[in-house]
Scaffold this motif. Structure first.
Motif, PDB file in Angstrom:
ATOM      1  N   TRP A 135     -37.268  95.705  87.317  1.00 49.61           N
ATOM      2  CA  TRP A 135     -37.715  94.763  88.346  1.00 49.61           C
ATOM      3  C   TRP A 135     -38.900  95.293  89.147  1.00 49.61           C
ATOM      4  O   TRP A 135     -39.721  94.527  89.645  1.00 49.61           O
ATOM      5  N   PRO A 140     -42.256  90.407  92.451  1.00 51.34           N
ATOM      6  CA  PRO A 140     -40.944  89.795  92.660  1.00 51.34           C
ATOM      7  C   PRO A 140     -40.990  88.313  92.983  1.00 51.34           C
ATOM      8  O   PRO A 140     -40.088  87.563  92.570  1.00 51.34           O
ATOM      9  N   LYS A 141     -42.027  87.857  93.675  1.00 50.18           N
ATOM     10  CA  LYS A 141     -42.118  86.429  93.991  1.00 50.18           C
ATOM     11  C   LYS A 141     -42.390  85.610  92.739  1.00 50.18           C
ATOM     12  O   LYS A 141     -41.733  84.596  92.479  1.00 50.18           O
ATOM     13  N   SER A 144     -39.456  85.753  90.323  1.00 51.89           N
ATOM     14  CA  SER A 144     -38.351  84.912  90.797  1.00 51.89           C
ATOM     15  C   SER A 144     -38.601  83.446  90.452  1.00 51.89           C
ATOM     16  O   SER A 144     -37.684  82.725  90.036  1.00 51.89           O
ATOM     17  N   ALA A 148     -36.192  81.322  88.010  1.00 47.55           N
ATOM     18  CA  ALA A 148     -35.593  80.062  88.452  1.00 47.55           C
ATOM     19  C   ALA A 148     -35.919  78.926  87.483  1.00 47.55           C
ATOM     20  O   ALA A 148     -35.093  78.025  87.261  1.00 47.55           O
ATOM     21  N   LEU A 157     -29.558  85.823  88.375  1.00 51.84           N
ATOM     22  CA  LEU A 157     -30.586  86.832  88.138  1.00 51.84           C
ATOM     23  C   LEU A 157     -29.941  88.172  88.473  1.00 51.84           C
ATOM     24  O   LEU A 157     -29.511  88.391  89.614  1.00 51.84           O
ATOM     25  N   LEU A 192     -36.381  89.488  96.417  1.00 52.32           N
ATOM     26  CA  LEU A 192     -36.323  88.318  95.544  1.00 52.32           C
ATOM     27  C   LEU A 192     -37.028  87.154  96.221  1.00 52.32           C
ATOM     28  O   LEU A 192     -37.221  87.150  97.436  1.00 52.32           O
ATOM     29  N   GLY A 193     -37.367  86.159  95.424  1.00 52.41           N
ATOM     30  CA  GLY A 193     -37.977  84.963  95.962  1.00 52.41           C
ATOM     31  C   GLY A 193     -36.949  84.053  96.603  1.00 52.41           C
ATOM     32  O   GLY A 193     -35.732  84.226  96.440  1.00 52.41           O
ATOM     33  N   GLU A 195     -36.023  81.295  95.809  1.00 48.61           N
ATOM     34  CA  GLU A 195     -35.273  80.499  94.847  1.00 48.61           C
ATOM     35  C   GLU A 195     -33.826  80.980  94.682  1.00 48.61           C
ATOM     36  O   GLU A 195     -32.995  80.277  94.102  1.00 48.61           O
ATOM     37  N   PHE A 196     -33.538  82.181  95.212  1.00 49.74           N
ATOM     38  CA  PHE A 196     -32.225  82.780  95.019  1.00 49.74           C
ATOM     39  C   PHE A 196     -31.550  83.093  96.351  1.00 49.74           C
ATOM     40  O   PHE A 196     -32.217  83.392  97.343  1.00 49.74           O
ATOM     41  N   LEU A 269     -28.835  81.368  91.638  1.00 50.18           N
ATOM     42  CA  LEU A 269     -29.895  80.403  91.834  1.00 50.18           C
ATOM     43  C   LEU A 269     -29.471  79.355  92.878  1.00 50.18           C
ATOM     44  O   LEU A 269     -28.358  78.839  92.847  1.00 50.18           O
TER      45      LEU A 269
END
Length: 270
Positions: A135, A140-141, A144, A148, A157, A192-193, A195-196, A269
């Motif tokens: 990772w 990371p953005k 992510s 997603a 994830l 993480l973004g 989205e999670f 997610l």
């Protein structure tokens, strides 16, 4: 190299070095520059890097998962564990050399060249996406967002790192001599973004039996060594030989019990 996945006694936790925050904020150009260390040497990497505890896999993979994507799959060390669970597995890896090893050892896996930001995989096609020791090599953005896109509703994830257990004093010094950068503090949380949901952590300790020469070979698989000059490589090898044989008093052919710590995180997610 035999691996013994069982708890080991550790000393009182001590402040330990952390994977620098800049590992997750560096520019794409800088990440690509550092990643060039792994363009070659896939066979050596596959021979010296350890696997992961089965408990980590249990934690990372949803019980009803059918389809998994292993990103930054390298030579397929973690990919093989996913395959062993009966999952349909696709592997994504940017290094052609690493992919060559993976395709040889796991011909049944669909393996493609790609990155965490651009996998080339279809949307809504996976129940879990895994990153083993990888990772910190992605944005990371952006990774992510891509994860997603690929995951089905409710998918996970899951990220995992093996690291030397530097709560043990002699291992802490060994990690410094090896320039082992992938060492996290106990309270570390990977970025993480949006989205999670916030990642849930898991942690396991275990031992690996290695000779001094195998420890030195392990050091040779790390990005610091691979990108270093001949003089720096020689110094790392000499320092390790001195520490293991002269300072700690180990015999060259006698196995050394090396404590490891495995960190994993799983994020659902949104």
């Amino acid at each position: 190299m035999p691996e013994i996945f069982k708890p080991h006694p550790t000393e009182t936790p001590r402040p330990i070095p952390s994977l620098p925050a800049r590992a997750f904020t560096m520019s794409a150009a800088r990440r690509n520059e550092l990643a060039t260390a792994f363009r070659a040497g896939g066979k050596h990497y596959d021979a010296v890097r350890p696997s992961y505890p089965a408990a980590a896999l249990d934690f990372m993979v949803p019980p009803r998962a059918r389809d998994a994507v292993d990103v930054g799959a390298g030579t397929g060390i973690f990919t093989a564990m996913l395959l062993g669970r009966g999952l349909r597995v696709r592997a994504v890896e940017p290094s052609t050399d690493m992919l060559t090893v993976l395709r040889t050892r796991l011909p049944e896996v669909i393996a493609a060249e790609g990155t965490g930001e651009h996998t080339g995989l279809e949307a809504d096609s996976a129940d879990v996406i895994t990153y083993a020791q990888a990772w910190h090599w992605v944005d990371p953005k952006q990774a992510s967002i891509e994860a997603a896109r690929i995951l089905r509703s409710g998918g996970l994830l899951s990220l995992v790192w093996n690291q030397l257990d530097v709560s043990v004093s002699w291992v802490h010094r060994l990690a410094r001599i090896m320039h082992a950068g992938d060492v996290h503090r106990p309270d570390f949380q990977p970025p993480l973004g949006q989205e999670f949901f916030a990642p849930e952590p898991g942690q396991w300790t275990w031992n690996q039996e290695l000779t001094g020469e195998q420890i030195i070979e392990l050091a040779k698989s790390r990005s610091y060594y691979l990108r270093a000059s001949a003089a720096t490589r020689s110094r790392v090898e000499s320092n390790l030989s001195w520490y293991l044989y002269d300072h700690l008093g180990h015999e060259e052919d006698t196995p050394i019990t090396v404590p490891y710590l495995t960190h994993a995180w799983r994020a659902r997610l949104r």
